[in-house]
Design a protein around this motif. Sequence first.
Motif, PDB file in Angstrom:
ATOM      1  N   GLY A   1      -1.136  21.371  67.856  1.00  0.00           N
ATOM      2  CA  GLY A   1      -1.056  21.182  66.415  1.00  0.00           C
ATOM      3  C   GLY A   1      -2.360  20.623  65.875  1.00  0.00           C
ATOM      4  N   HIS A   2      -2.845  21.231  64.790  1.00  0.00           N
ATOM      5  CA  HIS A   2      -4.070  20.749  64.149  1.00  0.00           C
ATOM      6  C   HIS A   2      -3.700  20.050  62.852  1.00  0.00           C
ATOM      7  CE1 HIS A   2      -8.293  20.549  63.039  1.00  0.00           C
ATOM      8  NE2 HIS A   2      -7.939  20.953  61.825  1.00  0.00           N
ATOM      9  N   LEU A   3      -4.129  18.811  62.696  1.00  0.00           N
ATOM     10  CA  LEU A   3      -3.822  18.025  61.509  1.00  0.00           C
ATOM     11  C   LEU A   3      -4.921  18.216  60.474  1.00  0.00           C
ATOM     12  CD1 LEU A   3      -2.530  14.689  63.106  1.00  0.00           C
ATOM     13  CD2 LEU A   3      -1.308  16.804  62.641  1.00  0.00           C
ATOM     14  N   ASP A   4      -4.527  18.555  59.260  1.00  0.00           N
ATOM     15  CA  ASP A   4      -5.462  18.741  58.157  1.00  0.00           C
ATOM     16  C   ASP A   4      -5.456  17.497  57.272  1.00  0.00           C
ATOM     17  OD1 ASP A   4      -6.200  21.387  58.854  1.00  0.00           O
ATOM     18  OD2 ASP A   4      -4.321  22.121  57.992  1.00  0.00           O
ATOM     19  N   TYR A   5      -6.452  17.431  56.391  1.00  0.00           N
ATOM     20  CA  TYR A   5      -6.501  16.331  55.438  1.00  0.00           C
ATOM     21  C   TYR A   5      -5.306  16.419  54.486  1.00  0.00           C
ATOM     22  CZ  TYR A   5     -11.226  15.217  56.995  1.00  0.00           C
ATOM     23  OH  TYR A   5     -12.304  14.850  57.752  1.00  0.00           O
ATOM     24  N   TYR A   6      -4.846  15.271  54.038  1.00  0.00           N
ATOM     25  CA  TYR A   6      -3.671  15.188  53.182  1.00  0.00           C
ATOM     26  C   TYR A   6      -4.048  15.444  51.723  1.00  0.00           C
ATOM     27  CZ  TYR A   6      -1.043  13.010  57.011  1.00  0.00           C
ATOM     28  OH  TYR A   6      -0.407  12.750  58.198  1.00  0.00           O
ATOM     29  N   THR A   7      -3.103  15.963  50.972  1.00  0.00           N
ATOM     30  CA  THR A   7      -3.298  16.109  49.532  1.00  0.00           C
ATOM     31  C   THR A   7      -3.094  14.754  48.854  1.00  0.00           C
ATOM     32  OG1 THR A   7      -0.976  16.626  49.098  1.00  0.00           O
ATOM     33  CG2 THR A   7      -2.430  18.468  49.667  1.00  0.00           C
ATOM     34  N   ALA A   8      -3.570  14.651  47.621  1.00  0.00           N
ATOM     35  CA  ALA A   8      -3.399  13.402  46.878  1.00  0.00           C
ATOM     36  C   ALA A   8      -1.923  13.094  46.650  1.00  0.00           C
ATOM     37  CB  ALA A   8      -4.145  13.493  45.539  1.00  0.00           C
ATOM     38  N   GLY A   9      -1.111  14.134  46.472  1.00  0.00           N
ATOM     39  CA  GLY A   9       0.319  13.906  46.291  1.00  0.00           C
ATOM     40  C   GLY A   9       0.982  13.340  47.528  1.00  0.00           C
ATOM     41  N   ASP A  10       0.621  13.872  48.697  1.00  0.00           N
ATOM     42  CA  ASP A  10       1.181  13.341  49.947  1.00  0.00           C
ATOM     43  C   ASP A  10       0.728  11.899  50.172  1.00  0.00           C
ATOM     44  OD1 ASP A  10       2.504  15.695  50.518  1.00  0.00           O
ATOM     45  OD2 ASP A  10       0.841  16.528  51.680  1.00  0.00           O
ATOM     46  N   LEU A  11      -0.535  11.613  49.884  1.00  0.00           N
ATOM     47  CA  LEU A  11      -1.019  10.244  50.043  1.00  0.00           C
ATOM     48  C   LEU A  11      -0.314   9.298  49.075  1.00  0.00           C
ATOM     49  CD1 LEU A  11      -4.874  10.665  50.553  1.00  0.00           C
ATOM     50  CD2 LEU A  11      -3.159  10.033  52.251  1.00  0.00           C
ATOM     51  N   ALA A  12      -0.029   9.760  47.864  1.00  0.00           N
ATOM     52  CA  ALA A  12       0.690   8.925  46.912  1.00  0.00           C
ATOM     53  C   ALA A  12       2.089   8.586  47.438  1.00  0.00           C
ATOM     54  CB  ALA A  12       0.771   9.624  45.557  1.00  0.00           C
ATOM     55  N   SER A  13       2.748   9.552  48.067  1.00  0.00           N
ATOM     56  CA  SER A  13       4.069   9.282  48.659  1.00  0.00           C
ATOM     57  C   SER A  13       3.973   8.256  49.773  1.00  0.00           C
ATOM     58  CB  SER A  13       4.679  10.587  49.183  1.00  0.00           C
ATOM     59  OG  SER A  13       4.836  11.539  48.146  1.00  0.00           O
ATOM     60  N   ILE A  14       2.935   8.402  50.614  1.00  0.00           N
ATOM     61  CA  ILE A  14       2.747   7.444  51.707  1.00  0.00           C
ATOM     62  C   ILE A  14       2.474   6.048  51.159  1.00  0.00           C
ATOM     63  CG2 ILE A  14       1.239   6.849  53.642  1.00  0.00           C
ATOM     64  CD1 ILE A  14       0.829   9.845  54.092  1.00  0.00           C
ATOM     65  N   LEU A  15       1.611   5.955  50.151  1.00  0.00           N
ATOM     66  CA  LEU A  15       1.241   4.652  49.601  1.00  0.00           C
ATOM     67  C   LEU A  15       2.418   3.997  48.893  1.00  0.00           C
ATOM     68  CD1 LEU A  15      -2.316   5.447  48.214  1.00  0.00           C
ATOM     69  CD2 LEU A  15      -1.755   3.977  50.150  1.00  0.00           C
ATOM     70  N   ALA A  16       3.230   4.781  48.185  1.00  0.00           N
ATOM     71  CA  ALA A  16       4.396   4.201  47.513  1.00  0.00           C
ATOM     72  C   ALA A  16       5.359   3.613  48.539  1.00  0.00           C
ATOM     73  CB  ALA A  16       5.085   5.266  46.665  1.00  0.00           C
ATOM     74  N   ARG A  17       5.575   4.325  49.635  1.00  0.00           N
ATOM     75  CA  ARG A  17       6.445   3.805  50.691  1.00  0.00           C
ATOM     76  C   ARG A  17       5.862   2.551  51.318  1.00  0.00           C
ATOM     77  NH1 ARG A  17       6.007   4.324  56.176  1.00  0.00           N
ATOM     78  NH2 ARG A  17       7.959   4.110  57.391  1.00  0.00           N
ATOM     79  N   ASN A  18       4.564   2.575  51.625  1.00  0.00           N
ATOM     80  CA  ASN A  18       3.945   1.438  52.294  1.00  0.00           C
ATOM     81  C   ASN A  18       3.838   0.227  51.383  1.00  0.00           C
ATOM     82  OD1 ASN A  18       3.726   3.081  54.494  1.00  0.00           O
ATOM     83  ND2 ASN A  18       1.526   3.416  54.317  1.00  0.00           N
ATOM     84  N   ALA A  19       3.657   0.444  50.078  1.00  0.00           N
ATOM     85  CA  ALA A  19       3.640  -0.678  49.151  1.00  0.00           C
ATOM     86  C   ALA A  19       4.988  -1.389  49.150  1.00  0.00           C
ATOM     87  CB  ALA A  19       3.282  -0.197  47.747  1.00  0.00           C
ATOM     88  N   THR A  20       6.059  -0.612  49.217  1.00  0.00           N
ATOM     89  CA  THR A  20       7.393  -1.215  49.296  1.00  0.00           C
ATOM     90  C   THR A  20       7.561  -2.005  50.585  1.00  0.00           C
ATOM     91  OG1 THR A  20       8.304   0.597  47.969  1.00  0.00           O
ATOM     92  CG2 THR A  20       9.856  -0.719  49.255  1.00  0.00           C
ATOM     93  N   LEU A  21       7.072  -1.447  51.704  1.00  0.00           N
ATOM     94  CA  LEU A  21       7.187  -2.146  52.979  1.00  0.00           C
ATOM     95  C   LEU A  21       6.351  -3.416  53.002  1.00  0.00           C
ATOM     96  CD1 LEU A  21       7.070   0.896  55.431  1.00  0.00           C
ATOM     97  CD2 LEU A  21       9.059  -0.467  54.805  1.00  0.00           C
ATOM     98  N   LEU A  22       5.242  -3.428  52.277  1.00  0.00           N
ATOM     99  CA  LEU A  22       4.404  -4.623  52.198  1.00  0.00           C
ATOM    100  C   LEU A  22       4.923  -5.630  51.181  1.00  0.00           C
ATOM    101  CD1 LEU A  22       0.827  -3.037  52.347  1.00  0.00           C
ATOM    102  CD2 LEU A  22       1.959  -4.358  54.143  1.00  0.00           C
ATOM    103  N   GLY A  23       5.988  -5.273  50.465  1.00  0.00           N
ATOM    104  CA  GLY A  23       6.545  -6.181  49.474  1.00  0.00           C
ATOM    105  C   GLY A  23       5.704  -6.284  48.219  1.00  0.00           C
ATOM    106  N   VAL A  24       4.999  -5.210  47.866  1.00  0.00           N
ATOM    107  CA  VAL A  24       4.119  -5.214  46.701  1.00  0.00           C
ATOM    108  C   VAL A  24       4.683  -4.265  45.654  1.00  0.00           C
ATOM    109  CG1 VAL A  24       1.778  -4.770  45.866  1.00  0.00           C
ATOM    110  CG2 VAL A  24       2.126  -5.674  48.166  1.00  0.00           C
ATOM    111  N   GLU A  25       4.846  -4.746  44.427  1.00  0.00           N
ATOM    112  CA  GLU A  25       5.266  -3.887  43.334  1.00  0.00           C
ATOM    113  C   GLU A  25       4.083  -3.037  42.876  1.00  0.00           C
ATOM    114  OE1 GLU A  25       6.974  -6.158  40.224  1.00  0.00           O
ATOM    115  OE2 GLU A  25       8.566  -7.002  41.456  1.00  0.00           O
ATOM    116  N   SER A  26       4.363  -1.803  42.500  1.00  0.00           N
ATOM    117  CA  SER A  26       3.274  -0.892  42.146  1.00  0.00           C
ATOM    118  C   SER A  26       3.728   0.055  41.060  1.00  0.00           C
ATOM    119  CB  SER A  26       2.800  -0.109  43.376  1.00  0.00           C
ATOM    120  OG  SER A  26       3.863   0.668  43.909  1.00  0.00           O
TER     121      SER A  26
END
Length: 355
Positions: free
Chosen positions: A187-212
Amino acid sequence: MSDPWDLSGEEAPRLVDPVAGEGEGAADAALRPKRLADLAGQDRVRDQLSLVLEAARRRGAPADHVLLSGPPGLGKTTLAMIIAGEMGAPLRITSGPAIQHAGDLAAILSSLAEGEVLFLDEIHRMSRAAEEMLYLAMEDFRVDVVVGKGPGATAIPLELPPFTVVGATTRSGLLPAPLRDRFGFTGHLDYYTAGDLASILARNATLLGVESDADGIREIAGRSRGTPRIANRLLRRVRDWSQVHGHHRITREAAQEALALFDVDLVGLDRLDRAVLEALCHRFDGGPVGLTTLAVAVGEEADTVETVAEPYLVREGFMVRTPRGRAATPAAWQHLGEEPPSSPAGRFGQQPPLA
């Protein structure tokens, strides 16, 4: 008179919280997704890998060997952990540079349990002797341990329980063909789109206990170079800025202020990237210029410029590699707020410097 250093009063918890870092560490460890269903982006690889793992579970056998390739920071280690989690198997982690002798690999292989997942990061940097031992182990689940030296040396075959090798590499072209052929899935991993990164960041912000806010998350995602590792690092820096300045949410304004402080511009270029572009455009009139000369101009090692700054600049169309050296594109001049020169050869005319 009270002691100004006495922290036993009721104000002490505001100054020193002895358990403040415990939840933080647990949240950081939870940032990696544990299941394929939680993985944002890499849809093609995720669907293919899901099929491979589901078939192995139905057979009641270990999964085929998996090779993951792609630039750093895209989640190869995370995928190895997900594979082990999906198969309900323990995970053993090591790296190619750590295995310089066949005996090192034999010691690891002989201690594997049935169904265990062995993750080999930077697998292309293994020694040749270890690679040849790995061929036999991956195909026949057997290694030959040599006892003695010279004419009296004896090879003792050692049977291994079935296991799964997950190899990760940033330079798949350096892997010898016999090793690549022994992986059942690549499997070859490509760079993520801005939308996918936004989904990752929204999830991780919740896990870090940060409102965003959605705008703040998108601002960070747009400057993350399509790489989750960079996105998570920028998220932490924006969180730090917001906490220090008394903000309770990651907003677009907070993200802009924080990223400006850390020298990350609108398209994700950092200090080194801009230094390379400015040297190309201002000192060498757009180039071409040799890599070593360019590195000296920005005060960095040539390897640093080539491996850290150059890939993103080339991918985004700010710089090109020519037979005579590196050259700036019109987009580089525009990013610096200047007009590109009328002559593509710059001040060097038709005789640009050799690389």
